[in-house]
Design a protein around this motif. Structure first.
Motif, PDB file in Angstrom:
ATOM      1  N   GLY A 168       0.813  -1.211   0.000  1.00  0.00           N
ATOM      2  CA  GLY A 168       0.000   0.000   0.000  1.00  0.00           C
ATOM      3  C   GLY A 168       0.842   1.255   0.000  1.00  0.00           C
ATOM      4  N   GLY A 169       0.168   2.395   0.077  1.00  0.00           N
ATOM      5  CA  GLY A 169       0.876   3.666   0.006  1.00  0.00           C
ATOM      6  C   GLY A 169       1.875   3.855   1.124  1.00  0.00           C
TER       7      GLY A 169
ATOM      8  N   GLU B 277     -13.718  10.622 -11.657  1.00  0.00           N
ATOM      9  CA  GLU B 277     -13.744   9.196 -11.328  1.00  0.00           C
ATOM     10  C   GLU B 277     -13.247   8.919  -9.920  1.00  0.00           C
ATOM     11  OE1 GLU B 277     -12.041   6.715 -14.332  1.00  0.00           O
ATOM     12  OE2 GLU B 277     -13.055   7.779 -15.969  1.00  0.00           O
ATOM     13  N   ALA B 278     -13.431   9.884  -9.024  1.00  0.00           N
ATOM     14  CA  ALA B 278     -13.044   9.689  -7.623  1.00  0.00           C
ATOM     15  C   ALA B 278     -13.758   8.485  -7.015  1.00  0.00           C
ATOM     16  CB  ALA B 278     -13.345  10.944  -6.818  1.00  0.00           C
ATOM     17  N   ARG B 279     -15.010   8.294  -7.393  1.00  0.00           N
ATOM     18  CA  ARG B 279     -15.749   7.131  -6.871  1.00  0.00           C
ATOM     19  C   ARG B 279     -15.016   5.838  -7.212  1.00  0.00           C
ATOM     20  NH1 ARG B 279     -22.102   5.315  -7.870  1.00  0.00           N
ATOM     21  NH2 ARG B 279     -21.805   3.145  -7.207  1.00  0.00           N
ATOM     22  N   ARG B 280     -14.582   5.713  -8.458  1.00  0.00           N
ATOM     23  CA  ARG B 280     -13.882   4.478  -8.854  1.00  0.00           C
ATOM     24  C   ARG B 280     -12.572   4.320  -8.089  1.00  0.00           C
ATOM     25  NH1 ARG B 280     -10.310   2.940 -13.140  1.00  0.00           N
ATOM     26  NH2 ARG B 280     -10.412   5.011 -14.091  1.00  0.00           N
ATOM     27  N   ALA B 281     -11.863   5.420  -7.841  1.00  0.00           N
ATOM     28  CA  ALA B 281     -10.624   5.350  -7.068  1.00  0.00           C
ATOM     29  C   ALA B 281     -10.895   4.809  -5.669  1.00  0.00           C
ATOM     30  CB  ALA B 281      -9.972   6.732  -6.993  1.00  0.00           C
TER      31      ALA B 281
ATOM     32  N   SER C 155     -11.372  -2.088  -2.113  1.00  0.00           N
ATOM     33  CA  SER C 155     -11.375  -3.510  -2.480  1.00  0.00           C
ATOM     34  C   SER C 155      -9.996  -4.139  -2.362  1.00  0.00           C
ATOM     35  CB  SER C 155     -11.888  -3.674  -3.913  1.00  0.00           C
ATOM     36  OG  SER C 155     -10.938  -3.166  -4.850  1.00  0.00           O
ATOM     37  N   ARG C 156      -9.006  -3.320  -1.995  1.00  0.00           N
ATOM     38  CA  ARG C 156      -7.607  -3.774  -1.913  1.00  0.00           C
ATOM     39  C   ARG C 156      -7.080  -4.234  -3.264  1.00  0.00           C
ATOM     40  NH1 ARG C 156      -6.741  -6.739   3.975  1.00  0.00           N
ATOM     41  NH2 ARG C 156      -7.888  -5.213   5.192  1.00  0.00           N
ATOM     42  N   ALA C 157      -7.620  -3.645  -4.324  1.00  0.00           N
ATOM     43  CA  ALA C 157      -7.183  -3.985  -5.675  1.00  0.00           C
ATOM     44  C   ALA C 157      -6.006  -3.132  -6.121  1.00  0.00           C
ATOM     45  CB  ALA C 157      -8.350  -3.803  -6.651  1.00  0.00           C
ATOM     46  N   THR C 158      -5.568  -2.202  -5.277  1.00  0.00           N
ATOM     47  CA  THR C 158      -4.537  -1.259  -5.685  1.00  0.00           C
ATOM     48  C   THR C 158      -3.236  -1.482  -4.921  1.00  0.00           C
ATOM     49  OG1 THR C 158      -5.159   0.393  -4.019  1.00  0.00           O
ATOM     50  CG2 THR C 158      -6.327   0.460  -6.125  1.00  0.00           C
ATOM     51  N   VAL C 159      -2.187  -0.903  -5.456  1.00  0.00           N
ATOM     52  CA  VAL C 159      -0.907  -0.842  -4.752  1.00  0.00           C
ATOM     53  C   VAL C 159      -0.437   0.604  -4.777  1.00  0.00           C
ATOM     54  CG1 VAL C 159      -0.253  -3.214  -5.335  1.00  0.00           C
ATOM     55  CG2 VAL C 159       0.423  -1.352  -6.855  1.00  0.00           C
ATOM     56  N   GLY C 160       0.409   0.963  -3.816  1.00  0.00           N
ATOM     57  CA  GLY C 160       1.052   2.264  -3.854  1.00  0.00           C
ATOM     58  C   GLY C 160       0.115   3.450  -3.802  1.00  0.00           C
ATOM     59  N   LYS C 161       0.500   4.507  -4.504  1.00  0.00           N
ATOM     60  CA  LYS C 161      -0.154   5.814  -4.407  1.00  0.00           C
ATOM     61  C   LYS C 161      -1.196   6.020  -5.499  1.00  0.00           C
ATOM     62  CE  LYS C 161      -0.957   9.748  -2.681  1.00  0.00           C
ATOM     63  NZ  LYS C 161      -1.616   9.786  -1.370  1.00  0.00           N
TER      64      LYS C 161
END
Length: 318
Positions: free
Chosen positions: A140-141, A295-299, A305-311
């Motif tokens: 994560g970030g 698209e802030a909602r999608r972010a 959902s823990r689908a992201t990494v980093g920033k």
């Protein structure tokens, strides 16, 4: 100006594009034309009104931006809301010049997440050279920066936890010595195994629930756990004070806002060291995604959902 505004509390669905008045900076504020706005996990708590501090509506979320002042200074700034917009007003004391060669998303990553990782390691767990440190949510970030900073600060062994093979591989690429599945049934045993059978000296924890409970049981005598978030939305068990006494362990909390009250301008000290490490090639931000402002909602959906990494960042220019 264009912004993202919430008029009711809830999940990502309450983040809606809107036209709002331009901010009117006061005498101790700086107006910034926003190049990128950072998206943090704390923003999801503000959206649903579960943040540490009280939140009132209507609200333009966002606590960090990178952009230019009317004098064309390129700056990164922390603010108490208002970042998800084309323009923002930031307290002058929380505005930091961005050195040449540091891109917008990297500068954003240093503001909240980099400073958080720095304070956790320097002020909460007081990491000493050669000690072992566990970084939960290491892709994560905060986690991705904490792994690198722990190595830069002389950690003897960095143990990362993450929920997927790809995230664990990323943590190892960033310098972790071992990576553990965050879904391990017995986190205490998994952390000790990753540390060569020994208990660990320090834990950075933003997960909560059983992860916190089991990490506490993995601490060595005089071990320290720093708690700075509850991404699982599950509260850990109440701290057993006699158990802390028996094992000489320490549990601390950290909310970055409190760091601004510390003497010596600690956050500015952190930012200086972080930017120096970036320019020396010893610290890099993992870019998890740049989204158009609308698209802030999608972010938020991707982040939760823990689908992201980093920033993650929003781009108000598109």
């Amino acid at each position: 100006m264009r912004a993202i505004q919430i008029t009711e509390f809830g999940g990502p669905e309450v983040l809606r594009p809107a036209e709002v008045p331009d901010p009117r900076p006061g005498p101790d504020q700086v107006l910034i034309e926003v190049e990128r706005a950072g998206v943090n996990y704390a923003d999801t708590h503000r959206t649903e009104d579960s943040y540490v501090a009280a939140t009132s509506l209507p609200l333009v979320p966002g606590s960090e931006v990178v952009g230019r002042t009317p004098e064309s200074r390129r700056v990164a700034a922390l603010l108490d809301g208002g970042g998800y917009a084309e323009r923002a007003a930031a307290p002058r004391a929380m505005v930091y010049d961005v050195p040449d060669g540091v891109d917008a998303v990297t500068a954003l990553a240093m503001l909240v997440q980099g400073a958080t990782a720095w304070v956790l390691l320097r002020r909460n767990v007081h990491l000493a050279e050669g000690e072992s440190v566990v970084v939960h949510a290491a892709a994560g970030g905060v986690g991705s920066l904490a792994v690198q900073l722990a190595k830069a600060f002389g950690a003897g062994r960095v143990i990362a936890t993450a929920s997927s093979e790809d995230k664990r591989r990323l943590a190892l690429e960033l310098g972790a010595d071992a990576a553990v599945d965050s879904r391990a049934e017995d986190m205490t045993a998994a952390l000790r195994e990753a540390n060569g059978g020994q208990r660990v000296d320090a834990v950075l924890d933003m997960t909560g629930g059983r992860t916190t409970d089991q990490s506490l049981r993995a601490l060595a005598p005089f071990g320290r756990l720093a708690f700075y978030g509850m991404a699982s939305r599950e509260a850990p068990s109440p701290v057993d004070l006699p158990a802390l006494l028996r094992h000489s362990t320490t549990v601390s909390g950290m909310w970055l806002s409190q760091a601004f009250a510390l003497p010596g301008d600690v956050v500015r000290q952190a930012m200086t060291e972080l930017f120096d490490l970036v320019r020396a090639g010893r610290l890099r931000a993992v870019v998890g995604g740049e989204y158009p402002l609308a698209e802030a909602r999608r972010a938020h959906e991707d982040l939760r959902s823990r689908a992201t990494v980093g920033k993650l960042a929003l781009d108000p220019t598109r």
